[in-house]
Scaffold this active site. Sequence first.
Site, PDB file in Angstrom:
ATOM      1  N   HIS A 169       0.930  -1.108  -0.225  1.00  0.00           N
ATOM      2  CA  HIS A 169       0.055   0.032   0.014  1.00  0.00           C
ATOM      3  C   HIS A 169       0.850   1.259   0.111  1.00  0.00           C
ATOM      4  O   HIS A 169       2.098   1.162   0.599  1.00  0.00           O
ATOM      5  CB  HIS A 169      -0.880   0.038   1.280  1.00  0.00           C
ATOM      6  CG  HIS A 169      -2.247  -0.988   1.175  1.00  0.00           C
ATOM      7  ND1 HIS A 169      -2.956  -1.553   1.955  1.00  0.00           N
ATOM      8  CD2 HIS A 169      -2.678  -1.049  -0.199  1.00  0.00           C
ATOM      9  CE1 HIS A 169      -3.974  -2.060   1.477  1.00  0.00           C
ATOM     10  NE2 HIS A 169      -3.847  -2.044   0.114  1.00  0.00           N
ATOM     11  N   ASP A 223       1.154   4.198   1.396  1.00  0.00           N
ATOM     12  CA  ASP A 223       1.806   4.860   2.731  1.00  0.00           C
ATOM     13  C   ASP A 223       2.899   4.020   3.060  1.00  0.00           C
ATOM     14  O   ASP A 223       3.556   4.548   4.300  1.00  0.00           O
ATOM     15  CB  ASP A 223       0.756   4.991   3.727  1.00  0.00           C
ATOM     16  CG  ASP A 223      -0.142   3.701   4.017  1.00  0.00           C
ATOM     17  OD1 ASP A 223      -0.424   2.820   3.008  1.00  0.00           O
ATOM     18  OD2 ASP A 223      -0.558   3.803   5.305  1.00  0.00           O
ATOM     19  N   HIS A 224       3.110   2.712   2.643  1.00  0.00           N
ATOM     20  CA  HIS A 224       4.328   2.024   3.258  1.00  0.00           C
ATOM     21  C   HIS A 224       5.313   1.725   2.109  1.00  0.00           C
ATOM     22  O   HIS A 224       6.176   0.936   2.697  1.00  0.00           O
ATOM     23  CB  HIS A 224       3.787   0.623   3.828  1.00  0.00           C
ATOM     24  CG  HIS A 224       2.656   0.709   4.832  1.00  0.00           C
ATOM     25  ND1 HIS A 224       3.073   0.550   6.088  1.00  0.00           N
ATOM     26  CD2 HIS A 224       1.499   0.934   4.993  1.00  0.00           C
ATOM     27  CE1 HIS A 224       2.062   0.624   7.006  1.00  0.00           C
ATOM     28  NE2 HIS A 224       0.951   1.051   6.089  1.00  0.00           N
ATOM     29  N   HIS A 238      -4.455  -8.791   6.367  1.00  0.00           N
ATOM     30  CA  HIS A 238      -4.750  -7.567   5.599  1.00  0.00           C
ATOM     31  C   HIS A 238      -5.093  -7.901   4.246  1.00  0.00           C
ATOM     32  O   HIS A 238      -4.993  -8.868   3.854  1.00  0.00           O
ATOM     33  CB  HIS A 238      -3.271  -6.635   5.575  1.00  0.00           C
ATOM     34  CG  HIS A 238      -3.616  -5.311   5.468  1.00  0.00           C
ATOM     35  ND1 HIS A 238      -4.582  -4.460   6.164  1.00  0.00           N
ATOM     36  CD2 HIS A 238      -3.043  -4.398   4.432  1.00  0.00           C
ATOM     37  CE1 HIS A 238      -4.405  -3.131   5.701  1.00  0.00           C
ATOM     38  NE2 HIS A 238      -3.576  -3.062   4.848  1.00  0.00           N
ATOM     39  N   HIS A 285       1.201   4.665  13.254  1.00  0.00           N
ATOM     40  CA  HIS A 285       0.359   4.519  12.073  1.00  0.00           C
ATOM     41  C   HIS A 285      -1.038   5.015  12.588  1.00  0.00           C
ATOM     42  O   HIS A 285      -2.183   4.162  12.301  1.00  0.00           O
ATOM     43  CB  HIS A 285       0.166   3.172  11.841  1.00  0.00           C
ATOM     44  CG  HIS A 285      -0.289   2.817  10.527  1.00  0.00           C
ATOM     45  ND1 HIS A 285      -1.499   2.476  10.324  1.00  0.00           N
ATOM     46  CD2 HIS A 285       0.113   2.933   9.160  1.00  0.00           C
ATOM     47  CE1 HIS A 285      -1.890   2.062   8.691  1.00  0.00           C
ATOM     48  NE2 HIS A 285      -0.816   2.461   8.065  1.00  0.00           N
TER      49      HIS A 285
END
Length: 301
Positions: free
Chosen positions: A65, A67-68, A141, A262
Amino acid sequence: MSVRELVVLGTASQVPTRHRNHNGYLLRWDGEGILFDPGEGTQRQMLRAGVAAHDLNRICVTHFHGDHSLGLAGVIQRINLDRVPHEVTAHYPRSGQRFFNRLRYATAYRETVELVEAPVSADGVLATTPGYTLDARKLSHPVESYGYRLTEPDGRRMLPDRLAAHGIKGPDVGRIQREGSLGEVRLDDVSETRRGQRFAFVMDTRLCDGVHALAEGCDLLVIESTFLDEDEQLAVEHGHLTAGQAARVARDAGVRHLVLTHFSQRYSEPDEFERQARAAGFEGELTVAHDLLRVPVPKRR
């Protein structure tokens, strides 16, 4: 001088805020640096935190994803621009190989550094060095995600009173350490096990076996707490943890220092994460992370 500390580069989930950059975490472990989940803006956060490209030996991505992982392109190009003199190893879910390839070659640049691709496809050991073993565990996830755990080998602590009682001193101390015995005196008679330190990094996930396995007995646990407890249903739906869930994991695992991070942009009051973690029964050292924070690995007991 050996240093073991976490350098927090970013703490936001999904989108950055005025005060929180996308994810990014550097673990300094003696002479090595392991960069976890470089989100967008990581290269600039490294500059602000005093982290150089030369400090990086490994990059560990939990999942793809943005943001990672969107910061991978800039970080990879920076280690090449700065001509880092050692190889850098990248770990990431094998199922996201196409994303890694796109980020690695997002734009034109000159490759000067050996970047070793070491994708993860199952639970188990990823690397063993003299200073640590690096393991991965699958998380829960919407896209495939892995958490990472660093375990230092156990050592021996010499006990001066027992050495003295057996008349062992000077060069003989080193000899019994190397050979395991000296005459009728065994190493176990004059020493005890020095437990290796343990660190774990757990990002986007629901509660699952992998979370508990990674957290077990950690000296320092970095774990997502995207939501507060009143939004637990949202956390389950989107594959995340709440502050209370993260704290109960740490409590049951015997974690010494818990770092929550997070955070969803919906929350403006970080103290509430600490309050809910304490209400969940965690009694160890607790940090609600903010950008550019440095957290030392706890000293040995």
